[in-house]
Design a protein around this motif. Sequence first.
Motif, PDB file in Angstrom:
ATOM      1  N   TRP A  38     -17.382  -7.801 -25.017  1.00 23.32           N
ATOM      2  CA  TRP A  38     -17.538  -8.926 -24.045  1.00 23.32           C
ATOM      3  C   TRP A  38     -16.932  -8.569 -22.336  1.00 23.32           C
ATOM      4  CZ3 TRP A  38     -13.264 -11.597 -27.093  1.00 23.32           C
ATOM      5  CH2 TRP A  38     -13.644 -12.117 -28.032  1.00 23.32           C
TER       6      TRP A  38
ATOM      7  N   TYR B  90     -16.665 -16.354 -25.022  1.00 20.41           N
ATOM      8  CA  TYR B  90     -14.940 -16.268 -25.181  1.00 20.41           C
ATOM      9  C   TYR B  90     -14.255 -16.670 -23.435  1.00 20.41           C
ATOM     10  CZ  TYR B  90     -10.738 -16.306 -26.885  1.00 20.41           C
ATOM     11  OH  TYR B  90      -8.814 -16.929 -27.571  1.00 20.41           O
TER      12      TYR B  90
ATOM     13  N   PRO C  11     -14.349 -15.241 -30.882  1.00 16.97           N
ATOM     14  CA  PRO C  11     -15.341 -15.789 -29.754  1.00 16.97           C
ATOM     15  C   PRO C  11     -16.805 -17.294 -31.144  1.00 16.97           C
ATOM     16  CG  PRO C  11     -16.803 -13.453 -30.589  1.00 16.97           C
ATOM     17  CD  PRO C  11     -15.209 -13.876 -31.205  1.00 16.97           C
TER      18      PRO C  11
ATOM     19  N   TYR D 242     -16.540 -17.708 -18.126  1.00 19.88           N
ATOM     20  CA  TYR D 242     -16.499 -16.989 -20.270  1.00 19.88           C
ATOM     21  C   TYR D 242     -17.236 -15.537 -19.954  1.00 19.88           C
ATOM     22  CZ  TYR D 242     -17.158 -21.999 -22.045  1.00 19.88           C
ATOM     23  OH  TYR D 242     -16.740 -22.978 -21.905  1.00 19.88           O
TER      24      TYR D 242
ATOM     25  N   LYS E 208      -9.120 -12.165 -30.734  1.00 22.15           N
ATOM     26  CA  LYS E 208      -9.843 -13.120 -30.497  1.00 22.15           C
ATOM     27  C   LYS E 208     -10.896 -14.007 -31.713  1.00 22.15           C
ATOM     28  CE  LYS E 208      -7.070 -13.781 -27.071  1.00 22.15           C
ATOM     29  NZ  LYS E 208      -5.815 -14.192 -27.229  1.00 22.15           N
TER      30      LYS E 208
END
Length: 226
Positions: free
Chosen positions: A74, A106, A187, A205, A185
């Motif tokens: 990410w 995310y 996504p 994001y 997390k």
Amino acid sequence: MPVRHVDRLRRALVETGENKICVANGRLCSAQFSEQLRDLRGGAAPSHPFGTVRTIEIVKTPQGVADTASAHDWHTDGNLLLIPPRYFVLYFDRVDEIGGGISTFYPIRSLLSSLPWWVIEALATTQVKLARDTFRWTGTLLAIDRCGLNFRWRFDKDLRPEVVDARGTQGKQAIDYVKEIMTEKHPIEYAARRGDLIFVPNRLYLHGRSPLALESSRRLYRGWIE
């Protein structure tokens, strides 16, 4: 006449607001994607790096992880720019033959709201350096600029923040904390189809992708909008 992706995107943006990821589908060549990108920028001429098109695919001499079969962690785009892009647009000319390259997203605000205050304070205070090739940027990973909230994030083998001055905060520990909590997390995942045009708010994001097949023919075009 090419499918008017931009018209579909504009309708979606009106319906959902510019804080949403929007998708349209149809067939475009690189030149037609450039035209669509220009339309989304209000007809403005390309001004590097905005409005210019980058082709992303596996190559023998990659510029970075995006040009390999590896997963892409990410990140936000344009972290070495003084003002990163507000949006980016992806067009999937070809997709991975075995279903690799799943796009992941995310929400940045959800991530930030889950962080303890000492991490937020450190991200907004610590001076870090991001460097790649001949490009350099120094500042805080979390800031407010003329376009609003700006969270710069990239932590992989190509680019990662180097603490220059923590200014009395736990800067390095905060960066490590963010890196670690991201693994917990879940996504949003999207398996793009051939012909998909995806409009993403870069400041809202984080995005990445899963690994590709080693000989994947996946190819996409990317453009930034300031």
